[in-house]
Motif scaffolding. Structure first.
Motif, PDB file in Angstrom:
ATOM      1  N   MET A  35       0.836  -1.203   0.000  1.00 31.80           N
ATOM      2  CA  MET A  35       0.000   0.000   0.000  1.00 31.80           C
ATOM      3  C   MET A  35       0.867   1.247   0.000  1.00 31.80           C
ATOM      4  SD  MET A  35      -3.024   1.264  -0.103  1.00 31.80           S
ATOM      5  CE  MET A  35      -4.227   0.021   0.391  1.00 31.80           C
ATOM      6  N   THR A  36       1.965   1.218   0.741  1.00 30.87           N
ATOM      7  CA  THR A  36       2.906   2.347   0.769  1.00 30.87           C
ATOM      8  C   THR A  36       3.399   2.666  -0.640  1.00 30.87           C
ATOM      9  OG1 THR A  36       3.641   1.836   3.011  1.00 30.87           O
ATOM     10  CG2 THR A  36       5.158   3.107   1.646  1.00 30.87           C
ATOM     11  N   ALA A  37       3.779   1.638  -1.385  1.00 31.91           N
ATOM     12  CA  ALA A  37       4.283   1.839  -2.740  1.00 31.91           C
ATOM     13  C   ALA A  37       3.202   2.389  -3.665  1.00 31.91           C
ATOM     14  CB  ALA A  37       4.830   0.528  -3.291  1.00 31.91           C
ATOM     15  N   MET A  38       1.972   1.867  -3.541  1.00 33.25           N
ATOM     16  CA  MET A  38       0.893   2.364  -4.406  1.00 33.25           C
ATOM     17  C   MET A  38       0.593   3.833  -4.160  1.00 33.25           C
ATOM     18  SD  MET A  38      -1.923  -0.696  -4.956  1.00 33.25           S
ATOM     19  CE  MET A  38      -2.182  -1.129  -3.239  1.00 33.25           C
ATOM     20  N   VAL A  39       0.610   4.249  -2.883  1.00 36.26           N
ATOM     21  CA  VAL A  39       0.326   5.649  -2.561  1.00 36.26           C
ATOM     22  C   VAL A  39       1.410   6.560  -3.137  1.00 36.26           C
ATOM     23  CG1 VAL A  39       0.156   7.311  -0.662  1.00 36.26           C
ATOM     24  CG2 VAL A  39      -1.061   5.127  -0.526  1.00 36.26           C
ATOM     25  N   VAL A  40       2.662   6.152  -3.032  1.00 43.29           N
ATOM     26  CA  VAL A  40       3.764   6.950  -3.597  1.00 43.29           C
ATOM     27  C   VAL A  40       3.616   7.067  -5.104  1.00 43.29           C
ATOM     28  CG1 VAL A  40       6.261   7.009  -4.016  1.00 43.29           C
ATOM     29  CG2 VAL A  40       5.388   6.420  -1.744  1.00 43.29           C
ATOM     30  N   LEU A  41       3.316   5.966  -5.781  1.00 43.89           N
ATOM     31  CA  LEU A  41       3.201   5.980  -7.237  1.00 43.89           C
ATOM     32  C   LEU A  41       1.957   6.738  -7.699  1.00 43.89           C
ATOM     33  CD1 LEU A  41       4.296   2.295  -7.923  1.00 43.89           C
ATOM     34  CD2 LEU A  41       5.595   4.369  -8.466  1.00 43.89           C
ATOM     35  N   THR A  95      17.774   7.641  -3.917  1.00 44.44           N
ATOM     36  CA  THR A  95      16.647   8.106  -4.707  1.00 44.44           C
ATOM     37  C   THR A  95      15.362   7.484  -4.138  1.00 44.44           C
ATOM     38  OG1 THR A  95      16.793   6.263  -6.272  1.00 44.44           O
ATOM     39  CG2 THR A  95      18.083   8.247  -6.787  1.00 44.44           C
ATOM     40  N   ARG A  96      14.250   8.135  -4.462  1.00 39.57           N
ATOM     41  CA  ARG A  96      12.957   7.585  -4.029  1.00 39.57           C
ATOM     42  C   ARG A  96      12.751   6.197  -4.641  1.00 39.57           C
ATOM     43  NH1 ARG A  96      10.247  11.806  -4.707  1.00 39.57           N
ATOM     44  NH2 ARG A  96       9.674  12.417  -2.574  1.00 39.57           N
ATOM     45  N   GLU A  97      13.253   6.010  -5.843  1.00 38.02           N
ATOM     46  CA  GLU A  97      13.155   4.712  -6.508  1.00 38.02           C
ATOM     47  C   GLU A  97      13.916   3.639  -5.730  1.00 38.02           C
ATOM     48  OE1 GLU A  97      15.294   4.294 -10.225  1.00 38.02           O
ATOM     49  OE2 GLU A  97      13.678   3.057 -11.044  1.00 38.02           O
ATOM     50  N   ALA A  98      15.147   3.970  -5.278  1.00 36.81           N
ATOM     51  CA  ALA A  98      15.941   3.006  -4.511  1.00 36.81           C
ATOM     52  C   ALA A  98      15.265   2.669  -3.184  1.00 36.81           C
ATOM     53  CB  ALA A  98      17.348   3.551  -4.278  1.00 36.81           C
ATOM     54  N   ALA A  99      14.667   3.676  -2.558  1.00 37.62           N
ATOM     55  CA  ALA A  99      13.972   3.446  -1.293  1.00 37.62           C
ATOM     56  C   ALA A  99      12.784   2.507  -1.493  1.00 37.62           C
ATOM     57  CB  ALA A  99      13.498   4.768  -0.699  1.00 37.62           C
ATOM     58  N   MET A 100      12.072   2.680  -2.607  1.00 36.67           N
ATOM     59  CA  MET A 100      10.936   1.808  -2.877  1.00 36.67           C
ATOM     60  C   MET A 100      11.407   0.385  -3.168  1.00 36.67           C
ATOM     61  SD  MET A 100       7.858   2.275  -5.665  1.00 36.67           S
ATOM     62  CE  MET A 100       7.575   3.943  -5.095  1.00 36.67           C
ATOM     63  N   ARG A 102      -1.018  -4.153 -10.941  1.00 37.11           N
ATOM     64  CA  ARG A 102      -1.214  -3.277 -12.100  1.00 37.11           C
ATOM     65  C   ARG A 102      -0.139  -2.198 -12.199  1.00 37.11           C
ATOM     66  NH1 ARG A 102      -6.854  -4.188 -10.660  1.00 37.11           N
ATOM     67  NH2 ARG A 102      -6.955  -2.303  -9.377  1.00 37.11           N
ATOM     68  N   TYR A 103       0.770  -2.149 -11.223  1.00 39.82           N
ATOM     69  CA  TYR A 103       1.862  -1.172 -11.239  1.00 39.82           C
ATOM     70  C   TYR A 103       3.144  -1.874 -11.694  1.00 39.82           C
ATOM     71  CZ  TYR A 103      -1.132   1.813  -8.280  1.00 39.82           C
ATOM     72  OH  TYR A 103      -2.156   2.584  -7.768  1.00 39.82           O
ATOM     73  N   PRO A 104       3.681  -1.505 -12.856  1.00 42.88           N
ATOM     74  CA  PRO A 104       4.914  -2.150 -13.339  1.00 42.88           C
ATOM     75  C   PRO A 104       6.067  -2.044 -12.342  1.00 42.88           C
ATOM     76  CG  PRO A 104       3.925  -0.825 -15.077  1.00 42.88           C
ATOM     77  CD  PRO A 104       3.177  -0.507 -13.817  1.00 42.88           C
ATOM     78  N   GLU A 105       6.162  -0.900 -11.660  1.00 38.43           N
ATOM     79  CA  GLU A 105       7.270  -0.710 -10.712  1.00 38.43           C
ATOM     80  C   GLU A 105       7.165  -1.691  -9.541  1.00 38.43           C
ATOM     81  OE1 GLU A 105       6.281   3.289 -12.611  1.00 38.43           O
ATOM     82  OE2 GLU A 105       5.176   1.654 -11.671  1.00 38.43           O
ATOM     83  N   ILE A 106       5.955  -1.899  -9.054  1.00 40.21           N
ATOM     84  CA  ILE A 106       5.779  -2.822  -7.928  1.00 40.21           C
ATOM     85  C   ILE A 106       6.066  -4.247  -8.360  1.00 40.21           C
ATOM     86  CG2 ILE A 106       4.100  -3.786  -6.299  1.00 40.21           C
ATOM     87  CD1 ILE A 106       2.784  -1.038  -6.169  1.00 40.21           C
ATOM     88  N   ARG A 107       5.629  -4.609  -9.559  1.00 41.80           N
ATOM     89  CA  ARG A 107       5.917  -5.946 -10.073  1.00 41.80           C
ATOM     90  C   ARG A 107       7.426  -6.169 -10.168  1.00 41.80           C
ATOM     91  NH1 ARG A 107       1.569  -8.625 -12.485  1.00 41.80           N
ATOM     92  NH2 ARG A 107       3.031  -9.901 -13.671  1.00 41.80           N
ATOM     93  N   GLN A 108       8.114  -5.158 -10.678  1.00 43.96           N
ATOM     94  CA  GLN A 108       9.562  -5.304 -10.858  1.00 43.96           C
ATOM     95  C   GLN A 108      10.307  -5.324  -9.525  1.00 43.96           C
ATOM     96  OE1 GLN A 108      11.370  -2.272 -13.314  1.00 43.96           O
ATOM     97  NE2 GLN A 108      13.452  -2.835 -12.675  1.00 43.96           N
ATOM     98  N   TYR A 109      10.035  -4.346  -8.670  1.00 48.12           N
ATOM     99  CA  TYR A 109      10.800  -4.217  -7.426  1.00 48.12           C
ATOM    100  C   TYR A 109      10.517  -5.345  -6.433  1.00 48.12           C
ATOM    101  CZ  TYR A 109      11.403   0.577  -9.185  1.00 48.12           C
ATOM    102  OH  TYR A 109      11.681   1.680  -9.951  1.00 48.12           O
ATOM    103  N   SER A 110       9.245  -5.770  -6.363  1.00 46.79           N
ATOM    104  CA  SER A 110       8.910  -6.777  -5.353  1.00 46.79           C
ATOM    105  C   SER A 110       9.402  -8.170  -5.714  1.00 46.79           C
ATOM    106  CB  SER A 110       7.390  -6.812  -5.127  1.00 46.79           C
ATOM    107  OG  SER A 110       6.716  -7.368  -6.242  1.00 46.79           O
ATOM    108  N   THR A 111       9.706  -8.391  -6.994  1.00 44.67           N
ATOM    109  CA  THR A 111      10.167  -9.716  -7.419  1.00 44.67           C
ATOM    110  C   THR A 111      11.649  -9.741  -7.788  1.00 44.67           C
ATOM    111  OG1 THR A 111       9.486  -9.286  -9.707  1.00 44.67           O
ATOM    112  CG2 THR A 111       7.872 -10.356  -8.257  1.00 44.67           C
ATOM    113  N   THR A 112      12.352  -8.633  -7.567  1.00 44.83           N
ATOM    114  CA  THR A 112      13.798  -8.624  -7.798  1.00 44.83           C
ATOM    115  C   THR A 112      14.468  -9.532  -6.773  1.00 44.83           C
ATOM    116  OG1 THR A 112      13.745  -6.368  -8.677  1.00 44.83           O
ATOM    117  CG2 THR A 112      15.869  -7.182  -7.876  1.00 44.83           C
ATOM    118  N   ALA A 113      15.238 -10.485  -7.251  1.00 45.46           N
ATOM    119  CA  ALA A 113      15.850 -11.470  -6.343  1.00 45.46           C
ATOM    120  C   ALA A 113      16.953 -10.842  -5.496  1.00 45.46           C
ATOM    121  CB  ALA A 113      16.406 -12.645  -7.135  1.00 45.46           C
TER     122      ALA A 113
END
Length: 361
Positions: A145-151, A185-190, A260-271
């Motif tokens: 939810m934190t990530a969705m609100v930021v995006l 960066t905000r991206e790195a924090a997410m 539905r957020y590409p960033e969340i899909r990518q960041y949450s599944t990065t090994a």
């Protein structure tokens, strides 16, 4: 007279020989019986030793055939099946129960999470339900939810934000690899919040939201209501507070929205990722080991843990060629949430996906 004496002596000699013959025969027979008896006893005494020797030989044969130590670990890792062969004759085949024997009945699937839900995203129906409406703490699942609100706020992901004293966990006393003063960066924090569940990174994202933490938490709860998460409440961005609560049904909606957020899909599944922090390269890893498993096709992943919530896991994945949302809450053991996920996957692949008695989510 002499002739009579000789005749008497001859008759006596003949009678003596006749008397000795039965005695000799009886003696010989008795001797033969004793020899036979000793031979039987000797053979009987050797039999257990021979059986014991044969047993040892069979045991050695099995031990040699069965993999141990590193070989066994390697066979598990590669997924190969190793069959141990015994020196004993083949026994009658034993029928092992399979997932097919369950007749696609999910109620017979043993899950060790207190609350569980599997949603078929194609039909919107619940395939597995176990206390799906129980309101419980959700720990770091909150970070989705934190990530969705930021995006949703469309904030600059390349803007630098800093870890401050206010981001240090004073509630649970958890440690972090992000010292106060670290900038990123905000991206790195997410990325670190979703992949490695870094609490300071998540809290910093909330603090750097327009209006600060109060406005951010308000936006989290507003988003929850918009998604139909009517039994959910958020108090802060990390999930360290046990007042961040939800249900499996509500979280299934949240995970489906996060997918539905590409960033969340990518960041949450990065090994794993190498991130430069204050001039130093640091390695970070995903808290969900399943994202490193080639047998899984995962679109969204998030783990969570505090003592009040137990161990939690939510995923959006493709299983048995179907898109599904899996929610597992309050698992007691360290690996039970992963075990439950694997059991669900095996059940889906083995039991088929007929409509059966599944109920709407």
């Amino acid at each position: 007279m002499k002739h009579k004496l000789k005749a008497a002596l001859l008759v006596g000699a003949l009678l003596g020989v006749g008397m000795q013959a039965p005695v000799a025969a009886a003696t010989a027979k008795k001797s033969e019986q004793q020899v036979a008896k000793k031979g039987t006893a000797k053979a009987a005494s050797k039999a257990p030793l021979a059986a014991k020797s044969a047993g040892k030989q069979a045991t050695k044969s099995v031990a040699k055939a069965a993999p141990t130590g590193k070989a066994a670990a390697q066979s598990r890792h590669t997924g190969k099946t190793v069959v141990a062969h015994s020196a004993r004759p083949a026994a009658k085949p034993i029928r092992h129960a399979s997932m097919m024997d369950m007749d696609a009945d999910p109620s017979r699937l043993a899950l060790y999470s207190a609350s569980a839900l599997v949603i078929d995203q194609t039909t919107g129906q619940a395939m597995i339900e176990k206390q799906p409406d129980l309101v419980v703490p959700i720990a770091s699942i909150s970070k989705l939810m934190t990530a969705m609100v930021v995006l949703d706020a469309k904030l600059d992901l390349q803007e630098l934000i800093a870890i401050g004293d206010a981001d240090v966990d004073g509630l649970k006393g958890t440690r972090s690899r992000l010292p106060v003063g670290t900038t990123m960066t905000r991206e790195a924090a997410m990325l670190l919040a979703l992949m490695s569940s870094e609490n300071r990174a998540a809290n910093s994202l909330g603090r750097h939201y327009p209006g600060g933490l109060p406005a951010f938490v308000q936006a989290m709860n507003k988003k929850a209501q918009a998604l139909g998460m009517y039994n959910s409440r958020f108090e802060e961005p990390t999930g360290l507070s046990s007042n961040n609560v939800s249900t499996a049904h509500d979280l299934a909606r949240m995970v489906a929205a996060a997918a539905r957020y590409p960033e969340i899909r990518q960041y949450s599944t990065t090994a794993e990722a190498r991130v430069e922090l204050n001039g130093r390269i640091r390695d970070f890893h995903n808290t969900n080991a399943l994202v490193r498993n080639d047998n899984w096709e995962i679109g969204v992943s998030k783990t969570g843990y505090i003592s009040e919530a137990g161990r939690c896991l939510v995923m959006q994945a493709r299983v048995a060629d179907k898109p599904v949302v899996i929610v597992l809450l309050d698992s007691n053991g360290k690996m039970t949430r992963v075990g439950d996920a694997n059991r669900i996957k095996r059940w889906m692949e083995s039991a088929g996906l007929g409509s059966g008695s599944r109920r709407p989510a």
